[in-house]
Structures are given as C-alpha cells and as structure tokens.
Design an enzyme around this catalytic site. Structure first.
Site, PDB file in Angstrom:
ATOM      1  CB  THR A 219      -0.877   0.073   1.273  1.00 12.64           C
ATOM      2  OG1 THR A 219      -0.017   0.035   2.416  1.00 12.64           O
ATOM      3  CG2 THR A 219      -1.883  -1.047   1.359  1.00 12.64           C
ATOM      4  CB  ILE A 220       0.718   4.678  -1.322  1.00 12.40           C
ATOM      5  CG1 ILE A 220       1.461   5.993  -1.036  1.00 12.40           C
ATOM      6  CG2 ILE A 220      -0.767   4.925  -1.548  1.00 12.40           C
ATOM      7  CD1 ILE A 220       1.418   6.996  -2.201  1.00 12.40           C
ATOM      8  CB  SER A 221       1.942   5.431   4.218  1.00 13.41           C
ATOM      9  OG  SER A 221       2.850   4.372   4.358  1.00 13.41           O
TER      10      SER A 221
ATOM     11  CD  GLU B 210       9.026  -2.258  -2.856  1.00 18.07           C
ATOM     12  OE1 GLU B 210       8.748  -1.441  -1.973  1.00 18.07           O
ATOM     13  OE2 GLU B 210       8.601  -3.440  -2.861  1.00 18.07           O
ATOM     14  CG  HIS B 211      10.543  -7.144  -1.210  1.00 20.55           C
ATOM     15  ND1 HIS B 211      10.426  -8.078  -0.201  1.00 20.55           N
ATOM     16  CD2 HIS B 211       9.337  -6.525  -1.296  1.00 20.55           C
ATOM     17  CE1 HIS B 211       9.210  -8.027   0.286  1.00 20.55           C
ATOM     18  NE2 HIS B 211       8.530  -7.101  -0.351  1.00 20.55           N
TER      19      HIS B 211
ATOM     20  N   GLY C 225      15.326  -5.251   1.981  1.00 21.61           N
ATOM     21  CA  GLY C 225      15.781  -4.159   2.854  1.00 21.61           C
ATOM     22  C   GLY C 225      16.260  -4.623   4.211  1.00 21.61           C
TER      23      GLY C 225
ATOM     24  CB  THR D 137       7.584 -10.082   5.293  1.00 22.46           C
ATOM     25  OG1 THR D 137       7.621 -11.485   5.408  1.00 22.46           O
ATOM     26  CG2 THR D 137       6.715  -9.701   4.106  1.00 22.46           C
TER      27      THR D 137
HETATM   28  N1  SAH Z   1       6.543   4.452   1.807  1.00 27.05           N
HETATM   29  C1  SAH Z   1       5.921   3.565   0.879  1.00 27.05           C
HETATM   30  C2  SAH Z   1       5.352   2.388   1.643  1.00 27.05           C
HETATM   31  C3  SAH Z   1       4.981   1.256   0.798  1.00 27.05           C
HETATM   32  S1  SAH Z   1       4.299  -0.114   1.711  1.00 27.05           S
HETATM   33  C4  SAH Z   1       4.810   4.338   0.179  1.00 27.05           C
HETATM   34  O1  SAH Z   1       4.142   5.095   0.861  1.00 27.05           O
HETATM   35  O2  SAH Z   1       4.617   4.173  -1.022  1.00 27.05           O
HETATM   36  C5  SAH Z   1       5.737  -0.965   2.186  1.00 27.05           C
HETATM   37  C6  SAH Z   1       6.632  -1.420   1.077  1.00 27.05           C
HETATM   38  O3  SAH Z   1       7.646  -2.217   1.651  1.00 27.05           O
HETATM   39  C7  SAH Z   1       5.945  -2.285   0.021  1.00 27.05           C
HETATM   40  O4  SAH Z   1       6.148  -1.717  -1.237  1.00 27.05           O
HETATM   41  C8  SAH Z   1       6.644  -3.640   0.136  1.00 27.05           C
HETATM   42  O5  SAH Z   1       6.788  -4.280  -1.114  1.00 27.05           O
HETATM   43  C9  SAH Z   1       7.987  -3.228   0.741  1.00 27.05           C
HETATM   44  N2  SAH Z   1       8.694  -4.286   1.479  1.00 27.05           N
HETATM   45  C10 SAH Z   1       8.188  -5.135   2.415  1.00 27.05           C
HETATM   46  N3  SAH Z   1       9.171  -5.946   2.873  1.00 27.05           N
HETATM   47  C11 SAH Z   1      10.306  -5.584   2.226  1.00 27.05           C
HETATM   48  C12 SAH Z   1      11.648  -6.059   2.270  1.00 27.05           C
HETATM   49  N4  SAH Z   1      12.010  -7.081   3.072  1.00 27.05           N
HETATM   50  N5  SAH Z   1      12.561  -5.450   1.481  1.00 27.05           N
HETATM   51  C13 SAH Z   1      12.204  -4.433   0.649  1.00 27.05           C
HETATM   52  N6  SAH Z   1      10.959  -3.957   0.539  1.00 27.05           N
HETATM   53  C14 SAH Z   1      10.012  -4.516   1.330  1.00 27.05           C
END
Ligand code: SAH
Length: 248
Positions: free
Chosen positions: A62-64, A127-128, A160, A241
């Site tokens: 999600t986008i926050s 971003e994964h 990450g 995750t």
């Molecule tokens: N700040 C971003 C938040 C996106 S939601 C926004 O507002 O657009 C969180 C993001 O973390 C997702 O895109 C998800 O794919 C990513 N994510 C979750 N676990 C991750 C990991 N282990 N490594 C990299 N990205 C991860």
C-alpha cells in the site's frame, strides 16, 4: 488513530495537514507541495489519490496515508536539515519505498535551500517487488530526470532487511546514512539498518506484528554511537518480510 485530511488536490491535502497541525516545518510543507501524491497513483481518481487513508498499489503493498507521510517527514526533517559542518554528503535511505512518493519528498527536502548550508545529497530506496521498482523509477525519472540520471535518486531492488547485500560496497562500512526511513513494519528494530546509521542520524521504523499492535520507533544515534529509542504513535503498516510471504 484516525485523521481526516482527505482532499481532492495535492495543495488542498497539504492545507488540510497544516490545519490538523500534522505539518509544521516550512521546508517539509514546501517539499510535500512540490511532490504531487497523484503522480504516484496514476490509476486513482483525485477523490481517491488524495484521500487520507492507505491505498493498495498491488503486490500486497500500500501507499501510506498522507497523515502518516506527514508524521514521518516531521520526525525526519531535523536530521535532513541539520547540515552539520562535518556533513559533506547527506545520505538518506528509504526501505520499502513502494510507490517512490516518500523517496521523492525526502529528495526535495535534501535539496531545500532553507535547510541552511546546501550539501551534496543522495536518496536511495530499497524495494523488493521488481514491478514497483520499475514503476517508481519511471515516475521519479519523469519528474526528476536530472536527479535520476545522476544516480542521486534511485530505487534498488532487494531485501531491505539485508541492506549490505543490496547496496554492496556502498553499505559495507558502518554508519553510512544520516537518515533511514522504513516504510514497512519489522518484528524488531532491524540491527543491520541500525548499524548503517551515522552518528547524529535517525532511523524511523514501525515495529510490531502484522494486523496487531505496532508502534513507530524513532532511533537516534549520538556522536559516540549510543542509540536512544523513543516511541512515537501507534501505526498500521504492511510487514517488512520476504517477497514470497508478501505475495502469498
Ligand atoms: N513508503 C511507501 C510504503 C509502501 S508499503 C509508500 O508510501 O509508497 C511498504 C513497502 O515495503 C511495500 O512496497 C513492500 O513491497 C515493501 N517491502 C516489504 N518488505 C520488504 C523487504 N524485506 N525489502 C524491501 N521492501 C520490502
């Protein structure tokens, strides 16, 4: 915690966040006005793109919500703007960068002239989800071609939780980043990210179980490397995750 800052344009959204006292720092306000949330949500109508709630962006992400972005930026702004005399290259890491929206706001804040002394800077996202990496880089490239061409703003694909593996040589040394933002909830403060934090830097990370109680933690490292952790508000984030788990 519920906030009601929904609007139908980016400017009206920022006005609502100001009225709610969620935005206070002029440089943050300016950065959030310059980065239109709608750029990062092209498939949404204005009524939804500027709604004050998280929005699905596919792939279990999600986008926050805008109020959450405002809270994060107000926590991190002093560390981006401090520009200590020893800072030659200001480095910011955005873990779980998703749409790339906050990566762009952080970049705008780094470039802000009202931050005092101007310094060279870099903002890197991790971003994964490969599709989100491509999508966010396309949007960032369309709006910030020079920054993206210079590699000053970039999103790297990878996990990450293991930033050294993702960033390679860049991250091998301890204390590489002045500011680290984590946009997904970790079970505990990720030690590898804390290690990457420079002295006088700040790591902000949501910690807690998915769907359970999560707190936003602000971790500050002082000049001798001692870390102080403060709890901010209760939050709800998707988990930090494995990609496999996220797509399940
Ligand atoms: N700040 C971003 C938040 C996106 S939601 C926004 O507002 O657009 C969180 C993001 O973390 C997702 O895109 C998800 O794919 C990513 N994510 C979750 N676990 C991750 C990991 N282990 N490594 C990299 N990205 C991860």
């Amino acid at each position: 915690m519920a906030w009601y800052c929904s609007a139908v344009s980016n400017d009206a959204l920022i006005d609502a966040l100001l009225r709610a006292d969620l935005l206070r720092t002029p440089a943050v306000v300016a950065a959030m006005r310059r980065v239109d949330r709608g750029w990062f949500l092209p498939e949404y109508t204005p009524a939804d793109a500027y709604r004050d709630c998280p929005q699905p962006i596919g792939f279990g992400a999600t986008i926050s919500a805008p109020h959450m972005h405002a809270i994060m930026m107000e926590i991190l702004a002093p560390f981006v703007l401090q520009r200590s005399p020893s800072t030659t290259l200001l480095r910011v890491l955005d873990v779980g960068s998703g749409t790339g929206y906050l990566t762009a706001v952080l970049a705008e804040l780094c470039a802000a002239e009202d931050g005092g002394r101007s310094v060279d800077w870099q903002v890197h996202g991790i971003e994964h989800v490969p599709q989100l990496v491509t999508r966010s880089m396309d949007i960032l490239g369309a709006h910030y071609p020079e920054w993206v061409e210079r590699g000053q703003v970039k999103v790297v694909e990878g996990d990450g939780r293991d930033p050294v593996a993702v960033l390679g040589g860049e991250a091998e040394k301890v204390g590489q980043f002045d500011v680290i933002h984590v946009g997904a909830a970790a079970p505990a403060i990720p030690p590898a990210l804390l290690q990457l934090l420079r002295s006088n830097g700040c790591l902000v990370v949501p910690v807690g179980e998915q769907g359970g109680s999560q707190r936003l933690l602000k971790c500050e490292k002082d000049s001798v490397g001692k870390v102080t952790v403060r709890e901010d508000c209760g939050v709800q984030f998707v988990p930090l995750t494995s990609l496999q788990r996220q797509l399940r």
